[in-house]
Design an enzyme around this catalytic site. Structure first.
Site, PDB file in Angstrom:
ATOM      1  N   LYS A  52       0.928  17.333  34.950  1.00 37.49           N
ATOM      2  CA  LYS A  52       0.942  17.185  33.487  1.00 37.49           C
ATOM      3  C   LYS A  52      -0.441  17.514  32.919  1.00 37.49           C
ATOM      4  O   LYS A  52      -1.421  17.572  33.664  1.00 37.49           O
ATOM      5  CB  LYS A  52       1.349  15.757  33.127  1.00 37.49           C
ATOM      6  N   TYR A 272     -29.694  15.212  16.535  1.00 36.08           N
ATOM      7  CA  TYR A 272     -29.181  14.590  15.303  1.00 36.08           C
ATOM      8  C   TYR A 272     -29.577  13.123  15.193  1.00 36.08           C
ATOM      9  O   TYR A 272     -29.539  12.374  16.169  1.00 36.08           O
ATOM     10  CB  TYR A 272     -27.651  14.646  15.278  1.00 36.08           C
TER      11      TYR A 272
HETATM   12  C1  LIG Z   1       0.453  10.426  35.606  1.00 40.74           C
HETATM   13  C2  LIG Z   1       1.467   9.762  36.455  1.00 40.74           C
HETATM   14  C3  LIG Z   1       1.368   9.800  37.856  1.00 40.74           C
HETATM   15  C4  LIG Z   1       0.140  10.328  38.565  1.00 40.74           C
HETATM   16  O1  LIG Z   1      -0.856   9.324  38.526  1.00 40.74           O
HETATM   17  P1  LIG Z   1      -2.287   9.521  39.205  1.00 40.74           P
HETATM   18  O2  LIG Z   1      -2.937   8.209  39.017  1.00 40.74           O
HETATM   19  O3  LIG Z   1      -2.946  10.618  38.465  1.00 40.74           O
HETATM   20  O4  LIG Z   1      -2.056   9.866  40.632  1.00 40.74           O
HETATM   21  C5  LIG Z   1       2.428   9.307  38.592  1.00 40.74           C
HETATM   22  N1  LIG Z   1       3.505   8.757  37.968  1.00 40.74           N
HETATM   23  C6  LIG Z   1       3.613   8.674  36.639  1.00 40.74           C
HETATM   24  C7  LIG Z   1       4.799   8.031  36.032  1.00 40.74           C
HETATM   25  C8  LIG Z   1       2.593   9.147  35.835  1.00 40.74           C
HETATM   26  O5  LIG Z   1       2.681   9.040  34.496  1.00 40.74           O
END
Ligand SMILES: *Cc1c(COP(=O)(O)O)cnc(C)c1O
Length: 388
Positions: A52, A272
């Protein structure tokens, strides 16, 4: 995909790298090695990959291609659009969409070959009704909440679904899953509680493959890998066991170009709002990277900031603190303590890499490595290594 990336991939890399403010290096061999290491740790369980948010910022297409070549057959994304991109690179893979089924989207999921992770009874109903119009069962995952209170059917709703399943022929539960609240904090009692609750869920769906673990879940002492694990962060080099040595290989490196080196008189302020004052003999290197590139402004090197906060750049391996507030496109770095001539215009200084691992960079910005990764800028030249 930005034109910089296209230039990288069709061989215009050197020029793009020279013109870009910073160079992001992405080691696809390290990504594949991390997947293999996690797959080995998962033993008999299938090792999927969570890709993702543009594969946590490293680029979904190259990441999925490299992972598929390493043997990964199941991918998780958050949005259907991400799923379409993953499928285009790995047409034979199974792709799950974690954020569930938006109303009216079942047809689009089916034509794109995506499986929703159904997280509410209404989504289950909608999927079943759509499957009925198709005259056959359509595979999907069901998410059961065991403590996150974010997405997923409650335990009571799971019981209702389990009872109903025998009645309707149009629903194929291909995976039953839940998500851990605090897997990176192994001694939190919630881990044991969620493992117990999920065992009860599995009993409701006896022959359905089950999945509980994210990256850190794989390293829990109980090792609740079940039938399928869903690592994300650790694939990209993040440490799934914070506070202990990182078992993963680093995947990304970031180096920004020095565009000026200048002196500042003692007492003069830099940047800044004048939030950092120079001492005698001060030298400042201004680098071509800023908060618009995903370096959090919270990593500014302001005087009087809380201990442990404030970014660092490595100049030939020597840590040099950020001086003053991070600008949109620029960061000023205090290089007073480097040997004369050590920093020149055109040099690159390291912002992520070596001792500046994701956890260190994140801590100095008051955030987590996940946010550093997923904020990686769109203006970087991207150099992909390996992956062949
Ligand atoms: C993002 C996610 C993962 C992966 O988690 P990590 O901590 O990045 O390994 C797994 N399961 C779900 C439901 C997630 O939203």
């Amino acid at each position: 995909m930005g034109s910089g990336e296209t230039m990288q991939q069709d061989g215009g890399g050197a020029e793009a790298e020279q013109l870009a403010g910073a160079l992001l290096t992405i080691d696809l061999d390290a990504l594949a090695a991390n997947w293999r290491a996690l797959a080995a740790r998962a033993a008999e369980a299938e090792c999927a990959a969570v890709v993702k948010a543009d594969a946590y910022g490293i680029g979904i297409e190259p990441a999925v291609a490299a992972l598929a070549r390493a043997g990964c057959q199941t991918f998780f994304v958050a949005h259907p659009g991400e799923g379409v991109r993953a499928r285009a690179v790995a047409p034979g893979a199974t792709v799950y969409v974690l954020n569930g089924l938006p109303p009216g989207a079942a047809g689009a999921f089916v034509s794109a070959g995506l499986r929703p992770v159904l997280g509410a009874p209404a989504e289950v109903d909608e999927w079943c009704e759509f499957a009925a119009t198709r005259g056959g069962p359509l595979p999907a995952a069901v998410h059961i909440d065991t403590g996150m209170n974010r997405l997923g059917l409650t335990l009571a709703e799971a019981r209702v679904l389990a009872a109903r399943r025998t009645e309707g022929p149009f629903f194929q539960i291909a995976l039953v899953m839940s998500h851990l609240v605090a897997a990176e904090e192994a001694d939190r009692p919630i881990n044991r509680l969620q493992i117990e609750r999920f065992a009860a869920v599995r009993a409701l769906f006896p022959r359905v493959p089950a999945s509980l673990c994210n990256s850190s879940g794989l390293f829990l002492p109980q090792s609740p890998c079940l039938d399928l694990v869903r690592p994300g962060y650790a694939l990209y080099g993040g440490n799934p066991t914070p506070g202990q040595p990182n078992p993963m290989r680093p995947v990304i490196g970031l180096a920004a170009r020095v565009i000026q080196v200048r002196e500042a008189a003692a007492g003069d302020t830099v940047g800044y709002n004048g939030r950092w004052a120079a001492r005698a003999g001060c030298r400042i290197a201004t680098i071509s990277c800023g908060y618009a590139d995903g370096i959090p402004r919270a990593a500014s090197g302001t005087d009087g900031r809380p201990a442990g906060l404030g970014g660092v750049a490595l100049v030939n391996g020597q840590p040099c603190p950020f001086a003053g507030v991070i600008s949109m496109d620029l960061i000023t770095v205090d290089v007073t303590d480097t040997p004369p001539g050590a920093v020149k215009v055109g040099d690159r200084v390291t912002l992520i890499g070596g001792p500046l691992d994701l956890e260190t960079v994140a801590a100095r910005a008051g955030t987590i490595g996940y946010e550093i990764l997923t904020s990686l800028g769109r203006r970087y030249a991207r150099r992909y290594l390996g992956g062949a």
